[in-house]
Write a protein that holds these residues in place. Sequence first.
Motif, PDB file in Angstrom:
ATOM      1  N   LYS A 458       0.824  -1.221   0.000  1.00  0.00           N
ATOM      2  CA  LYS A 458       0.000   0.000   0.000  1.00  0.00           C
ATOM      3  C   LYS A 458       0.853   1.263   0.000  1.00  0.00           C
ATOM      4  N   SER A 459       2.003   1.215   0.635  1.00  0.00           N
ATOM      5  CA  SER A 459       2.855   2.406   0.664  1.00  0.00           C
ATOM      6  C   SER A 459       3.332   2.760  -0.729  1.00  0.00           C
ATOM      7  N   ARG A 460       3.830   1.781  -1.464  1.00  0.00           N
ATOM      8  CA  ARG A 460       4.315   2.044  -2.820  1.00  0.00           C
ATOM      9  C   ARG A 460       3.176   2.430  -3.750  1.00  0.00           C
ATOM     10  N   ALA A 461       2.028   1.752  -3.608  1.00  0.00           N
ATOM     11  CA  ALA A 461       0.880   2.073  -4.461  1.00  0.00           C
ATOM     12  C   ALA A 461       0.380   3.488  -4.195  1.00  0.00           C
ATOM     13  N   ALA A 462       0.292   3.863  -2.918  1.00  0.00           N
ATOM     14  CA  ALA A 462      -0.180   5.212  -2.585  1.00  0.00           C
ATOM     15  C   ALA A 462       0.773   6.258  -3.117  1.00  0.00           C
ATOM     16  N   SER A 463       2.092   5.959  -3.047  1.00  0.00           N
ATOM     17  CA  SER A 463       3.071   6.918  -3.548  1.00  0.00           C
ATOM     18  C   SER A 463       2.942   7.091  -5.054  1.00  0.00           C
ATOM     19  N   GLU A 464       2.766   6.020  -5.791  1.00  0.00           N
ATOM     20  CA  GLU A 464       2.638   6.130  -7.246  1.00  0.00           C
ATOM     21  C   GLU A 464       1.371   6.866  -7.632  1.00  0.00           C
ATOM     22  N   LEU A 465       0.267   6.625  -6.900  1.00  0.00           N
ATOM     23  CA  LEU A 465      -1.019   7.232  -7.237  1.00  0.00           C
ATOM     24  C   LEU A 465      -1.193   8.630  -6.651  1.00  0.00           C
ATOM     25  N   GLY A 466      -0.229   9.078  -5.811  1.00  0.00           N
ATOM     26  CA  GLY A 466      -0.330  10.405  -5.209  1.00  0.00           C
ATOM     27  C   GLY A 466      -1.374  10.472  -4.120  1.00  0.00           C
ATOM     28  N   LEU A 467      -1.566   9.369  -3.404  1.00  0.00           N
ATOM     29  CA  LEU A 467      -2.540   9.313  -2.324  1.00  0.00           C
ATOM     30  C   LEU A 467      -1.836   9.020  -1.011  1.00  0.00           C
ATOM     31  N   SER A 468      -2.506   9.336   0.069  1.00  0.00           N
ATOM     32  CA  SER A 468      -2.006   8.901   1.372  1.00  0.00           C
ATOM     33  C   SER A 468      -2.441   7.463   1.593  1.00  0.00           C
ATOM     34  N   ARG A 469      -1.804   6.800   2.575  1.00  0.00           N
ATOM     35  CA  ARG A 469      -2.206   5.417   2.849  1.00  0.00           C
ATOM     36  C   ARG A 469      -3.660   5.361   3.311  1.00  0.00           C
ATOM     37  N   VAL A 470      -4.080   6.375   4.079  1.00  0.00           N
ATOM     38  CA  VAL A 470      -5.464   6.406   4.559  1.00  0.00           C
ATOM     39  C   VAL A 470      -6.424   6.597   3.388  1.00  0.00           C
ATOM     40  N   GLY A 471      -6.071   7.529   2.498  1.00  0.00           N
ATOM     41  CA  GLY A 471      -6.919   7.778   1.342  1.00  0.00           C
ATOM     42  C   GLY A 471      -7.004   6.557   0.434  1.00  0.00           C
ATOM     43  N   LEU A 472      -5.858   5.861   0.247  1.00  0.00           N
ATOM     44  CA  LEU A 472      -5.855   4.654  -0.579  1.00  0.00           C
ATOM     45  C   LEU A 472      -6.715   3.564   0.043  1.00  0.00           C
ATOM     46  N   ARG A 473      -6.565   3.398   1.364  1.00  0.00           N
ATOM     47  CA  ARG A 473      -7.353   2.364   2.035  1.00  0.00           C
ATOM     48  C   ARG A 473      -8.854   2.666   1.912  1.00  0.00           C
ATOM     49  N   ALA A 474      -9.207   3.935   1.994  1.00  0.00           N
ATOM     50  CA  ALA A 474     -10.618   4.314   1.895  1.00  0.00           C
ATOM     51  C   ALA A 474     -11.180   3.987   0.509  1.00  0.00           C
ATOM     52  N   LYS A 475     -10.407   4.259  -0.529  1.00  0.00           N
ATOM     53  CA  LYS A 475     -10.870   3.955  -1.885  1.00  0.00           C
ATOM     54  C   LYS A 475     -10.986   2.447  -2.111  1.00  0.00           C
ATOM     55  N   LEU A 476     -10.040   1.689  -1.573  1.00  0.00           N
ATOM     56  CA  LEU A 476     -10.111   0.228  -1.726  1.00  0.00           C
ATOM     57  C   LEU A 476     -11.354  -0.313  -1.041  1.00  0.00           C
ATOM     58  N   ASP A 477     -11.686   0.237   0.162  1.00  0.00           N
ATOM     59  CA  ASP A 477     -12.890  -0.199   0.866  1.00  0.00           C
ATOM     60  C   ASP A 477     -14.145   0.227   0.113  1.00  0.00           C
ATOM     61  N   ARG A 478     -14.095   1.424  -0.463  1.00  0.00           N
ATOM     62  CA  ARG A 478     -15.268   1.941  -1.182  1.00  0.00           C
ATOM     63  C   ARG A 478     -15.631   1.055  -2.367  1.00  0.00           C
ATOM     64  N   TYR A 479     -14.588   0.621  -3.138  1.00  0.00           N
ATOM     65  CA  TYR A 479     -14.838  -0.182  -4.338  1.00  0.00           C
ATOM     66  C   TYR A 479     -14.817  -1.690  -4.059  1.00  0.00           C
ATOM     67  N   GLY A 480     -14.543  -2.077  -2.832  1.00  0.00           N
ATOM     68  CA  GLY A 480     -14.517  -3.495  -2.498  1.00  0.00           C
ATOM     69  C   GLY A 480     -13.381  -4.250  -3.167  1.00  0.00           C
ATOM     70  N   ILE A 481     -12.260  -3.573  -3.340  1.00  0.00           N
ATOM     71  CA  ILE A 481     -11.103  -4.205  -3.997  1.00  0.00           C
ATOM     72  C   ILE A 481     -10.280  -4.944  -2.957  1.00  0.00           C
ATOM     73  N   GLU A 482     -10.110  -6.234  -3.160  1.00  0.00           N
ATOM     74  CA  GLU A 482      -9.345  -7.072  -2.247  1.00  0.00           C
ATOM     75  C   GLU A 482      -8.324  -7.878  -3.047  1.00  0.00           C
ATOM     76  N   PRO A 483      -7.281  -8.368  -2.357  1.00  0.00           N
ATOM     77  CA  PRO A 483      -6.281  -9.195  -3.073  1.00  0.00           C
ATOM     78  C   PRO A 483      -6.926 -10.445  -3.639  1.00  0.00           C
ATOM     79  N   ARG A 484      -6.519 -10.794  -4.860  1.00  0.00           N
ATOM     80  CA  ARG A 484      -6.998 -12.038  -5.442  1.00  0.00           C
ATOM     81  C   ARG A 484      -6.170 -13.190  -4.916  1.00  0.00           C
ATOM     82  N   ALA A 485      -6.815 -14.315  -4.704  1.00  0.00           N
ATOM     83  CA  ALA A 485      -6.165 -15.556  -4.296  1.00  0.00           C
ATOM     84  C   ALA A 485      -5.320 -15.317  -3.048  1.00  0.00           C
TER      85      ALA A 485
END
Length: 491
Positions: A458-485
């Motif tokens: 999440k740290s690397r993903a948030a950095s690439e997308l220009g988001l904070s870790r909190v903001g990234l986590r909120a978007k993942l929860d909003r869209y129901g995105i979870e790790p596959r397998a």
Amino acid sequence: MAARTLPSVLVVDDEKHSVASMRMALEDDFNVLEAMNATEALALMEEHWVQVVLSDQRMPGKTGTELLTEIRDRWPETVRIIITGYTESNDMIDAINEAGIYQFITKPWHPDQLLMAVRNAVRLFELARDHERMTLEMRYLGSTATAKLDARRRQLQEGLGFDSVWRGPNSPLNAVIALARQYASFDVPVLLTGEAGTGKTELARAMHYGSLRSDRPFFELNCTGLSDEALAAELFGIKRGAAPGVQSTRFGILQKADRGTIILNGIDSLSEVMQLTLLRLLREGAYQPVGSHETQTSGARILAGSHRDLRQRVAEGGFRGDLYFALAVTELHVPPLRGRPGDVAGLAEKFLHAAAEEHGKPVRGFSDSALEFLEGYDWPGNLLELQNEVIRMLIIAQEVTLGPELISRHILQAEPGENGADRKAADLGTMDGTLKDRVEMMEMRILRETMTRMKWNKSRAASELGLSRVGLRAKLDRYGIEPRAATSEEE
């Protein structure tokens, strides 16, 4: 340099001076063995490799004819010569019939005469041995070549037959293969339809190697994009001088196939003229090479492949109805890869291990999450697109197990559907709904692709997308995105 081994010659005579005389005449050119009677001669034959035997006819005990008869039975390759002071015809006939002698030499003999006779006898012995050796070699080589050819034919039939067309136990392709097996051994045209890259040529090759023509050549010709002149030259051949730069006659694949099988792909793109020419070939087996007025015939079996629905083309007037029915004794439709969701994982593994062996790079396979992404994509380029993606992943992989982070972005961003991804919806300009709905859909896909590529760090993903870790986590929860397998999160 090793000394030359002299040929061995056995002289048999009960008179010592006769034996000494023969030895003197022969010892410079041959290894001379001496015997006074048949018993001594047979003992020497058992101990030495003798090329020529010279025997007196009248000796105590066994006569020369009796001795040479026994030698012929036990050592048939040894050349036998009789030396005698008598010329009775009965003795000569017995020697010829019973002992199979090579030559009579009468006493008194001249040394040069004796030497020449023995040289010729040794040469005859060598020629006989060479002939026997060559006969055995030719027999062995002939049987070996036949065995190799049979083995190669079996290998081709097994390696290029229907077993080479990979599909899963419940694949929609199984019904197509079952029907193709039935038509393989019948010399009738077959029309193979399906999107580009679905494996029509592979299926045609399997039908060829599953037929009685399996020991004959197989050719594939793609008609799409070829002019009538180029297509005619490839298919029918071209006569010398028929076109600028053609300095010699070129054979077409109809001549090269020679009672084999030809798959003509892109048959739907043929012009009216080539359709009529092909119709004549199917009906009569007749054609004319380019620049020739001579009509030739072909015994090749014609299979046809089409990317488009030929029935619709006939209805639209773009394809001859009589040619369609001449081609389609039966029609086999090869389903696209998006219609074979259960086959994608197995095909990907097959392509991966084949590429790894070719390029010498060790791999174990795909991770479960990588296979989920591959199976969720609809593969508009079918088998070739899947194979290219697998090879690309293999090249950039750093570990023996290939994970989803190696998959191309457009595949990771694609929305998985019931039968693979909806490729039309992948283009933002074709999405339905409000601007907000479209933006949210694209945001969700970008988030899924980025998280997968970053292995859910999440740290690397948030950095690439220009988001904070909190903001990234909120978007993942909003869209129901979870790790596959079984993808674990790296903190």
